[in-house]
Design an enzyme around this catalytic site. Structure first.
Site, PDB file in Angstrom:
ATOM      1  N   TYR A 156      59.032  22.211  85.455  1.00 50.71           N
ATOM      2  CA  TYR A 156      59.375  20.994  84.926  1.00 50.71           C
ATOM      3  C   TYR A 156      58.507  20.766  83.838  1.00 50.71           C
ATOM      4  O   TYR A 156      58.818  20.109  82.720  1.00 50.71           O
ATOM      5  CB  TYR A 156      59.559  19.886  85.997  1.00 50.71           C
ATOM      6  CG  TYR A 156      59.875  18.616  85.338  1.00 50.71           C
ATOM      7  CD1 TYR A 156      61.099  18.368  84.358  1.00 50.71           C
ATOM      8  CD2 TYR A 156      58.966  17.460  85.714  1.00 50.71           C
ATOM      9  CE1 TYR A 156      61.095  16.987  83.792  1.00 50.71           C
ATOM     10  CE2 TYR A 156      59.169  16.143  84.907  1.00 50.71           C
ATOM     11  CZ  TYR A 156      60.200  16.080  84.061  1.00 50.71           C
ATOM     12  OH  TYR A 156      60.110  14.656  83.523  1.00 50.71           O
ATOM     13  N   GLU A 163      59.660  20.990  75.189  1.00 55.49           N
ATOM     14  CA  GLU A 163      60.421  19.740  74.337  1.00 55.49           C
ATOM     15  C   GLU A 163      59.472  19.233  73.474  1.00 55.49           C
ATOM     16  O   GLU A 163      59.885  18.789  72.346  1.00 55.49           O
ATOM     17  CB  GLU A 163      60.783  18.763  75.541  1.00 55.49           C
ATOM     18  CG  GLU A 163      61.982  19.446  76.283  1.00 55.49           C
ATOM     19  CD  GLU A 163      62.036  18.434  77.648  1.00 55.49           C
ATOM     20  OE1 GLU A 163      63.157  18.338  78.586  1.00 55.49           O
ATOM     21  OE2 GLU A 163      61.665  17.229  77.677  1.00 55.49           O
TER      22      GLU A 163
END
Length: 232
Positions: A156, A163
């Site tokens: 994560y 991102e």
């Protein structure tokens, strides 16, 4: 005589479980297809396959991520037990990156970071949807439970970094083309690169909140407690 009992398959609890099972199965199939396609293409074409990852699987990825918005409705109406805000933050991250940053800029679609990001997303989702799908029908495997509650811990944060890097690489194109930038009345305007820079900071704040929630959830599910030492 008392009221007739409904058949098991007509009872609300079974209808809910059947719906969730079908939903998780569809998502699992979609993400498995994406991951398999990416793997086969990489072994067939090498690094060249990474450049056109979005063109090959972008449509299916957008479909899967769009359908995943149903999970917010599931939580809101109570058919899925989860916290709304953390799930909302996770879905918002993906929707913004996929539809706003990547889909709107053709130059960004050819970046290696898109391939890396899709791999991370699909790894997490294949495990998560497999675990959820089996849990709905009462099947539990210790290894799968541990994996679903542990794999996100390294991946994560890497997703968030990927991102953020995708946003960073998209900024010159948003500045050049003026995508989403607009003028407002009274000599006001929205310069979208500034919006992305603000969101970039919020992304890491949201990561801290989501990571804390997921870790708390992991502790509750796996029942991690200090091991008492045996008395000699």
């Amino acid at each position: 005589m008392g009221p007739l009992a409904l058949p098991a398959w007509l009872q609300p609890r079974y209808r809910k479980n059947a719906y969730l099972f079908i939903y998780y199965l569809i998502q699992f199939c979609g993400h498995s297809w994406i991951f398999t396609n990416m793997t086969v293409r990489f072994f067939s074409f090498g690094k060249d396959s990474m450049v056109d990852t979005f063109y090959a699987i972008g449509l299916v990825m957008r479909l899967c991520q769009s359908v995943s918005l149903l999970e917010l409705l599931h939580i809101y109406v109570g058919i899925e037990s989860n916290h709304l805000l953390p799930r909302f933050l996770q879905l918002t991250e993906r929707i913004i990156i996929l539809f706003v940053v990547i889909t709107s800029q053709e130059e960004v679609q050819e970046k290696y970071v898109v391939c890396v990001l899709f791999i991370f997303w699909n790894l997490l989702d294949m495990i998560r949807y497999t675990y959820s799908m089996l849990s709905v029908i009462g099947i539990s495997y210790a290894v799968l439970t541990w994996l679903s509650q542990t794999l996100w811990m390294p991946i994560y944060p890497l997703c968030v970094l990927a991102e953020a890097f995708a946003i960073y690489q998209s900024l010159p194109y948003f500045e050049s083309f003026g995508t989403y930038s607009t003028k407002l009345p009274f000599d006001l305007s929205i310069y979208f690169p500034y919006v992305l820079k603000i969101y970039l900071m919020m992304l890491f704040i949201g990561m801290y909140f989501t990571y804390s929630h997921l870790y708390s959830e992991r502790r509750d599910i796996l029942g991690i407690f200090p091991i008492k030492k045996k008395k000699m």
